[in-house]
Design an enzyme around this catalytic site. Structure first.
Site, mmCIF file in Angstrom:
data_model
loop_
_atom_site.group_PDB
_atom_site.id
_atom_site.type_symbol
_atom_site.label_atom_id
_atom_site.label_comp_id
_atom_site.label_asym_id
_atom_site.label_seq_id
_atom_site.Cartn_x
_atom_site.Cartn_y
_atom_site.Cartn_z
ATOM 1 N N HIS A 50 -2.067 -5.123 1.625
ATOM 2 C CA HIS A 50 -3.497 -5.902 1.320
ATOM 3 C C HIS A 50 -3.485 -7.463 0.791
ATOM 4 O O HIS A 50 -2.262 -7.558 0.214
ATOM 5 C CB HIS A 50 -4.303 -5.271 0.225
ATOM 6 C CG HIS A 50 -5.580 -6.019 -0.317
ATOM 7 N ND1 HIS A 50 -6.714 -6.013 0.317
ATOM 8 C CD2 HIS A 50 -5.530 -6.925 -1.325
ATOM 9 C CE1 HIS A 50 -7.649 -6.819 -0.364
ATOM 10 N NE2 HIS A 50 -7.006 -7.549 -1.247
ATOM 11 N N ASN B 29 -1.752 0.154 7.017
ATOM 12 C CA ASN B 29 -1.245 -0.886 7.446
ATOM 13 C C ASN B 29 -0.482 -1.741 6.330
ATOM 14 O O ASN B 29 -0.378 -2.968 6.542
ATOM 15 C CB ASN B 29 -2.286 -1.879 8.035
ATOM 16 C CG ASN B 29 -3.613 -2.064 7.163
ATOM 17 O OD1 ASN B 29 -3.510 -1.799 5.661
ATOM 18 N ND2 ASN B 29 -4.756 -2.746 7.427
ATOM 19 N N ARG C 296 2.619 -6.520 9.140
ATOM 20 C CA ARG C 296 2.121 -5.218 9.769
ATOM 21 C C ARG C 296 2.549 -5.037 11.121
ATOM 22 O O ARG C 296 2.627 -3.843 11.531
ATOM 23 C CB ARG C 296 0.313 -5.695 9.905
ATOM 24 C CG ARG C 296 -0.255 -5.225 8.515
ATOM 25 C CD ARG C 296 -1.420 -5.936 8.350
ATOM 26 N NE ARG C 296 -2.483 -5.376 7.075
ATOM 27 C CZ ARG C 296 -3.599 -6.010 6.892
ATOM 28 N NH1 ARG C 296 -4.183 -6.941 7.701
ATOM 29 N NH2 ARG C 296 -4.100 -5.343 5.860
ATOM 30 N N GLU D 23 -9.649 -10.727 -7.491
ATOM 31 C CA GLU D 23 -8.727 -9.518 -7.219
ATOM 32 C C GLU D 23 -7.622 -9.543 -8.252
ATOM 33 O O GLU D 23 -7.025 -8.658 -8.627
ATOM 34 C CB GLU D 23 -8.241 -9.440 -5.864
ATOM 35 C CG GLU D 23 -9.460 -9.216 -4.841
ATOM 36 C CD GLU D 23 -9.115 -9.140 -3.414
ATOM 37 O OE1 GLU D 23 -7.693 -9.388 -2.953
ATOM 38 O OE2 GLU D 23 -9.861 -8.506 -2.689
ATOM 39 N N LYS E 202 0.752 -1.122 0.034
ATOM 40 C CA LYS E 202 -0.106 -0.040 0.151
ATOM 41 C C LYS E 202 1.002 1.221 -0.140
ATOM 42 O O LYS E 202 2.018 1.062 0.165
ATOM 43 C CB LYS E 202 -0.732 -0.010 1.037
ATOM 44 C CG LYS E 202 -1.977 -1.096 1.121
ATOM 45 C CD LYS E 202 -2.761 -1.083 2.411
ATOM 46 C CE LYS E 202 -4.030 -1.866 2.201
ATOM 47 N NZ LYS E 202 -4.820 -1.815 3.599
ATOM 48 N N TYR F 281 -12.816 -2.185 -3.658
ATOM 49 C CA TYR F 281 -13.124 -2.243 -2.158
ATOM 50 C C TYR F 281 -14.645 -2.306 -2.237
ATOM 51 O O TYR F 281 -15.073 -1.896 -1.137
ATOM 52 C CB TYR F 281 -12.405 -1.001 -1.203
ATOM 53 C CG TYR F 281 -10.924 -1.380 -0.942
ATOM 54 C CD1 TYR F 281 -10.811 -2.613 -0.011
ATOM 55 C CD2 TYR F 281 -10.013 -0.642 -0.908
ATOM 56 C CE1 TYR F 281 -9.613 -3.187 0.594
ATOM 57 C CE2 TYR F 281 -8.895 -0.909 -0.203
ATOM 58 C CZ TYR F 281 -8.652 -2.134 0.440
ATOM 59 O OH TYR F 281 -7.501 -2.459 0.961
ATOM 60 N N ARG G 218 -2.162 -14.368 4.478
ATOM 61 C CA ARG G 218 -3.043 -13.695 5.737
ATOM 62 C C ARG G 218 -2.297 -13.661 7.080
ATOM 63 O O ARG G 218 -2.191 -12.703 7.696
ATOM 64 C CB ARG G 218 -4.406 -14.244 5.936
ATOM 65 C CG ARG G 218 -5.301 -13.843 4.681
ATOM 66 C CD ARG G 218 -5.771 -12.531 4.414
ATOM 67 N NE ARG G 218 -6.230 -11.780 5.690
ATOM 68 C CZ ARG G 218 -6.877 -10.538 5.627
ATOM 69 N NH1 ARG G 218 -6.875 -10.049 4.391
ATOM 70 N NH2 ARG G 218 -7.372 -10.119 6.594
ATOM 71 N N THR H 31 -5.327 -6.876 10.785
ATOM 72 C CA THR H 31 -5.896 -5.699 10.229
ATOM 73 C C THR H 31 -5.123 -4.444 11.001
ATOM 74 O O THR H 31 -4.717 -3.491 10.379
ATOM 75 C CB THR H 31 -7.187 -5.623 10.046
ATOM 76 O OG1 THR H 31 -7.766 -6.703 9.424
ATOM 77 C CG2 THR H 31 -7.711 -4.259 9.214
HETATM 78 N N1 UDP Z 1 -9.788 -0.414 7.538
HETATM 79 C C1 UDP Z 1 -9.768 0.888 8.309
HETATM 80 N N2 UDP Z 1 -10.682 0.843 9.351
HETATM 81 C C2 UDP Z 1 -11.033 -0.068 10.075
HETATM 82 C C3 UDP Z 1 -11.267 -1.135 9.262
HETATM 83 C C4 UDP Z 1 -10.545 -1.477 7.964
HETATM 84 O O1 UDP Z 1 -9.165 1.962 7.801
HETATM 85 O O2 UDP Z 1 -11.817 0.036 10.951
HETATM 86 C C5 UDP Z 1 -8.829 -0.348 6.314
HETATM 87 C C6 UDP Z 1 -7.702 -0.916 6.614
HETATM 88 O O3 UDP Z 1 -6.744 -0.577 5.971
HETATM 89 C C7 UDP Z 1 -8.047 -2.505 6.060
HETATM 90 C C8 UDP Z 1 -9.018 -2.245 5.005
HETATM 91 O O4 UDP Z 1 -9.856 -1.159 5.396
HETATM 92 O O5 UDP Z 1 -6.721 -3.122 5.392
HETATM 93 C C9 UDP Z 1 -9.917 -3.211 4.300
HETATM 94 O O6 UDP Z 1 -10.578 -3.856 5.555
HETATM 95 P P1 UDP Z 1 -10.519 -5.173 5.953
HETATM 96 O O7 UDP Z 1 -11.593 -5.740 7.239
HETATM 97 O O8 UDP Z 1 -10.933 -6.273 4.663
HETATM 98 O O9 UDP Z 1 -9.160 -5.781 6.358
HETATM 99 P P2 UDP Z 1 -7.795 -6.679 5.972
HETATM 100 O O10 UDP Z 1 -8.402 -7.500 4.938
HETATM 101 O O11 UDP Z 1 -7.139 -5.640 4.909
HETATM 102 O O12 UDP Z 1 -7.133 -6.970 6.928
HETATM 103 MG MG MG Z 2 -9.983 -7.774 3.555
#
Ligand code: UDP
Ligand code: MG
Length: 136
Positions: A118, A115, A105, A129, A12, A52, A88, A94
Site C-alpha cells: 500500500h 498486490n 507489484r 495515514e 501487505k 480504508y 506510487r 493497483t
Molecule cells: N482492490 C481490490 N479490488 C479492486 C480494487 C482495489 O481488491 O477492484 C484493493 C487492492 O488491494 C488495492 C486496495 O483495494 O490496493 C485499495 O484500492 P486503491 O484503488 O486505493 O488502490 P491502490 O491505491 O492500493 O493502488
Molecule cells: Mg489507494
C-alpha cells in the site's frame, strides 16, 4: 526547489507471508527512500475498516478489510524528495497485471487484491495515514 516528503507504505499480508520484507525494503532504499519509522503489527478488522474508510462504498471493501487484517503487515514512514508520487511509481499499478517492469507489484504482486504493498496517494492522505499508525 526541494520538496522532502513523507509517505506511508505498508507491506501487505501476502508479501510478509512470503518473507519479502527485506527484498521490498531494498527496493525502497535503492530508489533513495529512507525508512524513518517501521513496525510489524497485525491490525483487527475494525482498524482496517477505519484505515480504508475512503473505500467503504466499493464492492471490494469488505474483502479488502478482511484481507488487510488477515496477517502481519509492516507499516513504514518513507522519506524522500517527492516521496508520495515516487512511491506510487515504484509500487506500480493497483492490478499487478498492469504494472510495469521494475515495480514492486510487477515483481511480487499476485492479484489485484494481493498486490503486496500500500502507498499513500496524496500528501494530505500521507499525513492522515502516518498519524493513523504512528501517532503516539
Ligand atoms: N482492490 C481490490 N479490488 C479492486 C480494487 C482495489 O481488491 O477492484 C484493493 C487492492 O488491494 C488495492 C486496495 O483495494 O490496493 C485499495 O484500492 P486503491 O484503488 O486505493 O488502490 P491502490 O491505491 O492500493 O493502488
Ligand atoms: Mg489507494
Amino acid at each position: 526547489m526541494s520538496s522532502l516528503e513523507q509517505t506511508l507504505s505498508i507491506i501487505k499480508p501476502d508479501a510478509v507471508e512470503r518473507n519479502l520484507e527485506s527484498e521490498i525494503k531494498e527496493m525502497f532504499k535503492n530508489k533513495g527512500f529512507k525508512i524513518l519509522k517501521e513496525k510489524k503489527i497485525q491490525i483487527d478488522k475494525s482498524e482496517a475498516e477505519k484505515f480504508y474508510k475512503i473505500h467503504e462504498t466499493k464492492p471490494f471493501y469488505n474483502d479488502l478489510c478482511t484481507y488487510l487484517s488477515s496477517g502481519p503487515i509492516v507499516v513504514m514512514t518513507l522519506e524522500r524528495e517527492n516521496a508520495v508520487l515516487g512511491n506510487r511509481e515504484l509500487m506500480g499499478a493497483t492490478n499487478p497485471q498492469d504494472a510495469i517492469e521494475g515495480t514492486i507489484r510487477k515483481k511480487y504482486g499476485i492479484s489485484i487484491d494481493k498486490n503486496s504493498v500500500h502507498g499513500s496517494d496524496s500528501i494530505e492522505n500521507a499525513k492522515i495515514e502516518i498519524d493513523f499508525f504512528f501517532k503516539d
